[in-house]
Design an enzyme around this catalytic site. Sequence first.
Site, PDB file in Angstrom:
ATOM      1  N   ASP A 178      58.431  34.463  37.188  1.00 11.14           N
ATOM      2  CA  ASP A 178      59.786  33.939  37.303  1.00 11.14           C
ATOM      3  C   ASP A 178      60.292  34.321  38.687  1.00 11.14           C
ATOM      4  OD1 ASP A 178      62.460  33.296  37.178  1.00 11.14           O
ATOM      5  OD2 ASP A 178      62.984  34.844  35.711  1.00 11.14           O
ATOM      6  N   LYS A 237      65.242  31.894  48.194  1.00  9.70           N
ATOM      7  CA  LYS A 237      65.158  30.699  47.346  1.00  9.70           C
ATOM      8  C   LYS A 237      66.191  29.652  47.752  1.00  9.70           C
ATOM      9  CE  LYS A 237      64.763  29.712  42.355  1.00  9.70           C
ATOM     10  NZ  LYS A 237      64.794  30.357  41.035  1.00  9.70           N
ATOM     11  N   GLU A 277      62.464  26.259  34.965  1.00  6.03           N
ATOM     12  CA  GLU A 277      62.972  27.501  34.383  1.00  6.03           C
ATOM     13  C   GLU A 277      63.578  27.295  32.985  1.00  6.03           C
ATOM     14  OE1 GLU A 277      65.480  28.720  37.563  1.00  6.03           O
ATOM     15  OE2 GLU A 277      63.813  29.340  38.830  1.00  6.03           O
ATOM     16  N   ASP A 316      70.783  27.550  31.936  1.00  3.09           N
ATOM     17  CA  ASP A 316      70.206  28.615  32.761  1.00  3.09           C
ATOM     18  C   ASP A 316      71.062  28.809  34.004  1.00  3.09           C
ATOM     19  OD1 ASP A 316      68.684  30.355  34.237  1.00  3.09           O
ATOM     20  OD2 ASP A 316      66.848  29.178  34.206  1.00  3.09           O
TER      21      ASP A 316
END
Length: 526
Positions: free
Chosen positions: A10, A71, A175, A199
Site C-alpha cells: 500500500d 505521490k 486502493e 477511501d
Amino acid sequence: MEETPIIGIDLGTTYSSVAVWKDGKVEIIANEHGNITTPSFVSFNDNERLIGDAAKNQASTNLSNTIFDIKRIIGRSYDDPCLQKDLKRWPFKVVNCENKPKIQVEFRGEIKEFAPEEITAMVLTKMKQTAEAFLGTTVKDAVLTVPAYFNNHQRQATKDAGAIAGLTVHRLIHEPTAAAITYGLDKHITGTKNVVVFDLGGGTVDVSVLVIHEDPFFDVIGTAGDTHLGGEDFDNRLVDYLAEEFHHKFSKDLRTDPRAMRRLRTVAERAKRTLSSSMEASIEVDALFDGIDFCTSISRAKFEELNEDLFERILDVVCTALRNAKMTKAWVDDVVLVGGSTQIPKIQELLKDLFWDMPPNVSMNPDEAVAYGAAVQAAAFNGECELYMSDVTPFSLGAKITNSRISTIIERNTPIPCSKTKSFDIDCRTSTVVRAFEREESVPKRKTLLGELRFEGSETELRELKVQFVVDSSGILRVRAAIESFKSLVPKGRFSEQEIEKMVCDADIFRKEEEAEKKRLEAEYK
C-alpha cells in the site's frame, strides 16, 4: 518447489505498508520499529540516505533535503496546476526539467536531482526490505496499490518506480478495490451485496461502488475520485489559520521561515488527530518564531468550518461514483470507510446523512485494509487462494486524428482488461497525426494528452486507418495505429527504457553502498 512470495504494498501519500500471504492467511508486516506503517519520507544528508521513520524525524531539521508527498508529484508534468499549488508549501526544491519535475537535494556535498519515480522507488525499496527481513528471503515480485482515479501517466510512473526498486509489478490494484477484498473476505458474505468503499487518505479521496458476491467475486461498477484532496489539505487549512492567528497576535509573519512552518504543521497535524476524539485541542510551541512562544487552542467546530468546502467536494465525489455506477443510495447495503482521514467525525456524520441515516462501517483497520487486499491479490497470482475481480477504467479514452474532434474509443467504466479498435477514413496525401487522450466526463474541458504518433504523407488518397486501444489489468493504456502496418504510440513524458535502466543501476549502487556501510558499522560494534 516453493513459490516465490509476492508481496502487497500500500503505497500511501504519508504512510506506506506491506503485507504477504503466508501459511494460508495474510500477515501485515511490521517494520524494524514494530510499526505496521512506515512514513513515505526520504531524507538526504552529508553521510547517508534515510527512508521512513528516520527520514521523517529529520523533517524539521533537514528541511530542504527531506522529501515527502511524492505521490502528489509522480506522473504529473511540472506545469500541472496541482503541482504548482503544492510547490508553494514544500520546503524542498522541485525543478523543471523539460516540463518534468525533478527533486533537487544536497547529498554528500553535491547537488543531486532525482525523478519522482526514483524517490518513490526508495520508499518501495524500504517496504521490500521490511518484507525480506520478515520472510528471510529475497523478494522480487509485488502487487502495488494506486488511487482508482490515478491517470495513465501516474499509473505508468508508479509501475516504473517498482521496476527501479527491483520489483516485478504483476498488477496495480485500486486502493478501494483492495479494501473491498479485505471487507468481503472478513465478512464472509453470502448472496450479493452492494457496497460503497470510501477511501480518504493523506493525499487522495477515492470512492468505488462494488457488487460483492460470495464466490468470492468482486465486481467494480463505478468509481470517482480526486488525486489532490485528502488529510494534508485539512492540515493546510489549519496551518494557514494558525499562521494568521500568530500574525494577528504578534504582527510577525512566520510564513517566511520554513522551519517554523514545519514545526507548526507538526502540531497542526497532531491537533487534527486530537479533534477526532475531543471537542478542543491545545497547541503549544516553544520559541516558534523570533523566540516567541505560541499557545492557542482550536475547537472541532472551527476545524470543521475551515474545511467545510473540502468536505462538500468529498461528498460530490461520492455522488459522482454512484452516478457512474448507475446506483441509487437506496440500493447501497454498506458504506465501508478506509484511510486515516475517515476518522474525522464530521466526515462520518456527513456520510451518514448522505446515506439516509445509515452509519458508515468503521470495522476495518484503516492502516491495514489496503495492504491486506493487495496481499490477497498477490496470493491469487501464486494460486494460493481464489479471487475473482473485475475493475473498471475511471476515465474515457479517445483518439484525435490530426485536426478532428476526439473520438471516444473506450468509455469510462468499461471493465478491464479490454481492447477496442476503431477505423477512420483519412487522406494519405498529407501527414496524419494520431493523438491519444484521457478525458474526465464530469469536467468536459479536462483532457490529458497521453501520446502521439505520425504517419507521413504519400501519393495514395483515401485509406483506412485502424486505431487499437488496449487497457491492461493495471489500467494502463497501450495504443497502436495502422494504415498498412501497426505503429505503437509512445507515451508522452514517460522515461525511455534506457533512462529507466540507468535509474535501476543508480538504485543498485545506493543499495550496495548502504549494505557496505551497514557491514562496516556492525564490524565496529563487535
